[in-house]
Design an enzyme around this catalytic site. Sequence first.
Site, PDB file in Angstrom:
ATOM      1  CD  GLU A  43       4.025 -36.251  15.589  1.00 24.81           C
ATOM      2  OE1 GLU A  43       4.195 -35.086  15.695  1.00 24.81           O
ATOM      3  OE2 GLU A  43       2.784 -36.787  15.794  1.00 24.81           O
ATOM      4  CE  LYS A 112      -0.078 -36.366  17.998  1.00 22.94           C
ATOM      5  NZ  LYS A 112       0.298 -35.952  16.680  1.00 22.94           N
ATOM      6  CB  CYS A 146       2.919 -33.429  18.128  1.00 25.45           C
ATOM      7  SG  CYS A 146       3.358 -32.184  16.746  1.00 25.45           S
TER       8      CYS A 146
HETATM    9  N1  LIG Z   1       1.938 -33.372  14.551  1.00 30.50           N
HETATM   10  C1  LIG Z   1       1.077 -32.568  15.209  1.00 30.50           C
HETATM   11  O1  LIG Z   1       0.315 -33.291  16.084  1.00 30.50           O
HETATM   12  C2  LIG Z   1       1.079 -31.272  14.985  1.00 30.50           C
HETATM   13  C3  LIG Z   1       0.318 -30.478  16.107  1.00 30.50           C
HETATM   14  C4  LIG Z   1       0.050 -29.154  15.568  1.00 30.50           C
HETATM   15  O2  LIG Z   1       0.569 -28.609  14.768  1.00 30.50           O
HETATM   16  C5  LIG Z   1      -0.684 -28.103  16.423  1.00 30.50           C
HETATM   17  O3  LIG Z   1      -0.823 -26.809  16.100  1.00 30.50           O
HETATM   18  O4  LIG Z   1      -1.131 -28.418  17.332  1.00 30.50           O
END
Ligand SMILES: NC(=O)CCC(=O)C(=O)O
Length: 260
Positions: A43, A112, A146
Amino acid sequence: MQKKIALIQMDVTYGDPKVNFARVNKWVKDAVQSGAEMVVLPELWDTGYDLKRFDVLADKDAHATTEFLSDLAKQHNVTIIGGSVAEDSKDGMKNTMLVIDQNGKLVHKYSKLHLFQLMDEHLHLVEGQDEADFELDGVPSAGFICYDIRFPEWLRKSAVNGAKVMYVVAEWPKSRIDHWRTLLQARAIENQCYVIACNRIGSDPNNEFGGMSLVMDPWGEIITEGGSEEKMILSEIDLDKVDEVRKRIPIFQDRRAEWY
Ligand SMILES: NC(=O)CCC(=O)C(=O)O
């Protein structure tokens, strides 16, 4: 159908796309020399989470990043799941995944959907309006970024649509790396598909990132795992395994969607 994949568990220099472009250039070259047919990046590999400076750093409509990845894909005849990049779109700043085939064609763009408040995304970004599904070399696939993996219904939608491979690109902190592994394993088991997940390593002013990139098979077994150093993880997947697992426990026939 088998495929050799390289996950690039790289460090990302905060707010310095020029340095990160050079890094990716080298990683893709190394991956191809090691026999990879597909390369997966993490990402925001171009800028990191330097969200406050997206107004100067983000790529207008992701043109330059798409061109860069497309040239690399063509030059090396390799498919690139281009992690995500900072996009300055007409609707606002986005965290956008780019998927490029081996001919350099952009086959999928996904911004996203779920913005992660703990890392201030909601203050600087707008959410995407895209579907996660795409087809790559005839394989129904889907891509997620993520925090998306905490929303099982979002990934389930792609599985119901037929996805056999789910790609996940991340900047997931070390402090919650157990969640990362467990959530990915659950997503692989419940959707009976390959999960190919690439997380960055290193740190920025706010977080230390956990690596542990992995490839999980449709039975939920880990085929390869990246540990916690900067490295390339090579893995091979066999897509016939998805059909085998779905035949053995036919959850897509047995689900009773009318009840939920
Ligand atoms: N970059 C992200 O979206 C991190 C997501 C994350 O750390 C989580 O715990 O969920």
